[in-house]
Design a protein around this motif. Structure first.
Motif, PDB file in Angstrom:
ATOM      1  N   VAL A 103       5.476  32.753 -10.381  1.00 60.15           N
ATOM      2  CA  VAL A 103       4.044  32.848 -10.654  1.00 60.15           C
ATOM      3  C   VAL A 103       3.857  32.950 -12.141  1.00 60.15           C
ATOM      4  CG1 VAL A 103       1.960  34.201 -10.282  1.00 60.15           C
ATOM      5  CG2 VAL A 103       3.670  33.984  -8.443  1.00 60.15           C
ATOM      6  N   THR A 104       3.099  31.998 -12.692  1.00 56.71           N
ATOM      7  CA  THR A 104       2.824  31.984 -14.123  1.00 56.71           C
ATOM      8  C   THR A 104       1.339  32.311 -14.329  1.00 56.71           C
ATOM      9  OG1 THR A 104       4.420  30.236 -14.380  1.00 56.71           O
ATOM     10  CG2 THR A 104       2.953  30.637 -16.227  1.00 56.71           C
ATOM     11  N   THR A 105       1.110  33.310 -15.103  1.00 62.05           N
ATOM     12  CA  THR A 105      -0.255  33.706 -15.395  1.00 62.05           C
ATOM     13  C   THR A 105      -0.597  33.291 -16.815  1.00 62.05           C
ATOM     14  OG1 THR A 105       0.098  35.618 -13.960  1.00 62.05           O
ATOM     15  CG2 THR A 105      -1.862  35.633 -15.385  1.00 62.05           C
ATOM     16  N   ILE A 106      -1.690  32.541 -16.970  1.00 59.10           N
ATOM     17  CA  ILE A 106      -2.141  32.107 -18.290  1.00 59.10           C
ATOM     18  C   ILE A 106      -3.367  32.928 -18.642  1.00 59.10           C
ATOM     19  CG2 ILE A 106      -3.038  30.191 -19.648  1.00 59.10           C
ATOM     20  CD1 ILE A 106      -1.493  28.345 -17.756  1.00 59.10           C
ATOM     21  N   GLU A 107      -3.230  33.621 -19.688  1.00 60.73           N
ATOM     22  CA  GLU A 107      -4.365  34.441 -20.146  1.00 60.73           C
ATOM     23  C   GLU A 107      -5.074  33.729 -21.297  1.00 60.73           C
ATOM     24  OE1 GLU A 107      -3.012  38.339 -21.162  1.00 60.73           O
ATOM     25  OE2 GLU A 107      -2.050  38.628 -19.214  1.00 60.73           O
ATOM     26  N   GLU A 108      -6.333  33.921 -21.320  1.00 57.95           N
ATOM     27  CA  GLU A 108      -7.098  33.303 -22.409  1.00 57.95           C
ATOM     28  C   GLU A 108      -6.829  34.067 -23.700  1.00 57.95           C
ATOM     29  OE1 GLU A 108     -11.208  32.557 -21.945  1.00 57.95           O
ATOM     30  OE2 GLU A 108     -10.920  32.024 -19.841  1.00 57.95           O
TER      31      GLU A 108
END
Length: 127
Positions: free
Chosen positions: A120-125
């Motif tokens: 699971v890859t989470t991209i944060e702004e």
């Protein structure tokens, strides 16, 4: 049957390595004779039974001497063949069990290596 006759019979029976038809018939006849003897002599001691019938070892030796040599040889040969066959079957079953286990283990290893890895890859702004 009194206890001394039973003791004589037990000692005689333990001398036979295996009991086939002929041995069983012989032992049955001895048991009947011991029963008749104990009815006639209810208070007989073990020494009296041995004096009347002979030592259990001597009775066994006389029985073996009266048997045909070829029959005894064939009986031991049959016993040896059965023992060898059982040993061979045990080896085959052991080989099959080990083969089954190795195939199962290889299947398990292939299955566990082919499971897709999920990340699971989470991209944060960013700011």
């Amino acid at each position: 049957m009194n206890k001394n006759c039973q003791l004589f019979y037990k000692r005689l029976r333990t001398l036979f390595p295996s009991i086939g038809f002929a041995e069983g018939k012989f032992l049955r006849d001895i048991k009947m004779q011991l029963r008749d003897y104990s009815i006639e002599n209810p208070n007989a001691k073990y020494e009296d039974v041995v004096k009347f019938f002979g030592n259990p070892e001597d009775v066994y030796v006389d029985y073996i001497k009266n048997q045909e040599e070829g029959r005894i040889y064939l009986k031991f040969q049959l016993k040896k063949r059965i023992r060898n066959a059982i040993g061979f079957l045990v080896l085959i079953v052991l080989f099959l069990w080990i083969t089954y286990f190795l195939i199962w283990w290889k299947g398990y290893d292939i299955f566990s290596n082919n499971i897709p890895n999920v990340k699971v890859t989470t991209i944060e702004e960013g700011e």
